[in-house]
Scaffold this active site. Structure first.
Site, mmCIF file in Angstrom:
data_model
loop_
_atom_site.group_PDB
_atom_site.id
_atom_site.type_symbol
_atom_site.label_atom_id
_atom_site.label_comp_id
_atom_site.label_asym_id
_atom_site.label_seq_id
_atom_site.Cartn_x
_atom_site.Cartn_y
_atom_site.Cartn_z
ATOM 1 C CG HIS A 1 -0.137 0.103 2.542
ATOM 2 N ND1 HIS A 1 -0.391 1.088 3.459
ATOM 3 C CD2 HIS A 1 0.890 -0.593 3.039
ATOM 4 C CE1 HIS A 1 0.427 0.956 4.505
ATOM 5 N NE2 HIS A 1 1.208 -0.061 4.263
ATOM 6 C CG HIS B 1 1.699 -6.996 9.314
ATOM 7 N ND1 HIS B 1 2.475 -6.534 10.360
ATOM 8 C CD2 HIS B 1 1.732 -6.025 8.375
ATOM 9 C CE1 HIS B 1 2.952 -5.343 10.056
ATOM 10 N NE2 HIS B 1 2.527 -5.006 8.860
#
Ligand code: FEO
Length: 397
Positions: free
Chosen positions: A145, A225
């Site tokens: 992102h 993550h």
């Protein structure tokens, strides 16, 4: 504790069970998170990404127990936000000449963060790094992102290292998608998508197509993550394809704040009217000053329509509604309908202002604003119920 994933790949990251917020207070992480870093040992040795700064010392110490740092031939940085690059300064103090492979934007971001003249090697889509038996193939993924983001595919082991893509803020000692509670996992994966990636959905769609068109086998997806997708890894890819395509379920969410319960009572009556008109629809009510803001955004992501209400205070709406409207504007959800409502005492500007903010956020407002003066009486409550019924009819048009 490091964890061996394959003969050649070892997880050397940090599980952060204590993390409560991420990005300042912008993202609530009530399930914690992890910063995944991977050590690849082939004929050449690669460290893929690092961890957040507060854990730099334990990261480097643990890495030293696993390998002589001087044996690391290359560092690959897929993305350089602080949660992944934070341990670089301490690591590079020990091995200052080790080449850092990253995109051109990645180099600029690392320089901008740490102000060091390290040995950068910039890569583009299709560039490869030969490790002996296996090869790393770099795939730029700008705005997934951040502008610097890239994915790295490892041949032989058939692993896609996707950094934030396909990630979740989800602490687990289990490491793999098939070893954790599935409801929690997919809730966190969706929350991550809705709150971090949704804005970039067109790029998500294009990037997934590009990777599928490469026609390479993917045994595992290793994000930066949360858990590793090893059991049916393409399941999350298919979900991303759906989520990126103006996702919605048969759900309507009412978001409101309230001073003396008048706007709450309006919300409940509207919800009753919606339920009466369409018993199949899932209706959720969320008080924006009590519910978690990222959960609210996730519920909006799932909804086909939202109704936002606030009493008028100081000629405007309440601050928690202001925060949610600003978040929704930024996330740019697509193909969602909306309406505004609220109670008031004398001027009553709030619904009109909410209406304008919803339109600025890309919502299609399909009903006239609904206002009720003071505390809803029986007639006003009937008006709200009818508003709910009519809203469902307007949705069908
Ligand atoms: Fe997990 Fe964009 O950093």
């Amino acid at each position: 504790m490091v964890k061996r994933i394959t003969n050649k790949v070892t997880w050397v990251g940090k599980v952060d069970w204590e993390l409560v917020y991420f990005h300042g207070k912008e993202y609530s992480t009530d399930k914690g998170s992890s910063y995944n870093s991977y050590l690849i040992r082939d004929k050449k040795t690669v460290l893929m990404d690092t961890v957040w700064g507060p854990y730099d010392r334990e990261f480097v110490e643990r890495l030293k127990e696993e390998i002589d740092l001087k044996d690391i031939d290359y560092i690959v940085m897929n993305h350089n936000e602080s949660d992944h690059s934070g341990a670089l300064p301490l690591l590079m103090a020990e091995i200052p000449d080790t080449p850092i492979y990253c995109t051109k934007k990645g180099e600029a971001i690392i320089r901008g963060h740490y102000h060091q003249d390290w040995n950068f090697v910039t890569v583009k889509t299709g560039d490869t790094l030969d490790l002996g038996d296996s090869k790393l193939v770099f795939i730029e993924a700008p705005m997934l992102h951040w502008p610097d983001t890239m994915f790295t595919y490892m041949t032989g082991e058939e692993i896609l290292f996707s950094n934030d893509g396909f990630g979740q803020h989800f602490a687990s000692e289990s490491l793999y998608n098939d070893k954790v509670d599935q409801g929690e996992l997919f809730h966190e994966a969706m929350k991550y998508y809705a709150n971090i990636l949704n804005l970039y959905s067109p790029m998500v769609t294009r990037k997934i197509k590009e990777i599928l068109d490469m026609n390479v086998p993917v045994k595992m997806i290793c994000p930066s993550h949360g858990v590793i997708w090893r059991n049916n890894p393409l399941e999350i890819v298919e979900m991303y394809q759906k989520w990126a395509d103006a996702y919605q379920e048969n759900q309507i969410t009412l978001i409101y704040d309230t001073m003396w319960n008048s706007t709450r009572r309006m919300a409940e009556c509207i919800a009753a009217g919606i339920r009466e008109a369409d018993p199949t629809v899932t209706v959720k009510l969320m008080n924006s000053s009590k519910a978690d803001k990222n959960d609210i955004c996730t519920e909006v992501f799932k909804s086909k329509a939202v109704l936002v209400g606030s009493p008028t205070v100081n000629y405007g709406f309440m601050y928690s509604i202001g925060g949610i409207l600003e978040m929704l504007k930024g996330l740019k959800f697509k193909n969602k309908k909306a309406a505004a409502f609220g109670s008031y005492g004398w001027t009553g500007e709030s619904p009109k202002q909410i209406h304008e903010h919803l339109e600025a956020g890309g919502f299609r407002v399909i009903a006239d604003d609904l206002k009720v003066m003071w505390v809803p009486d029986e007639e006003s409550r009937k008006l709200c119920i009818q508003f709910g019924r009519d809203f469902v009819k307007s949705l069908e048009q």
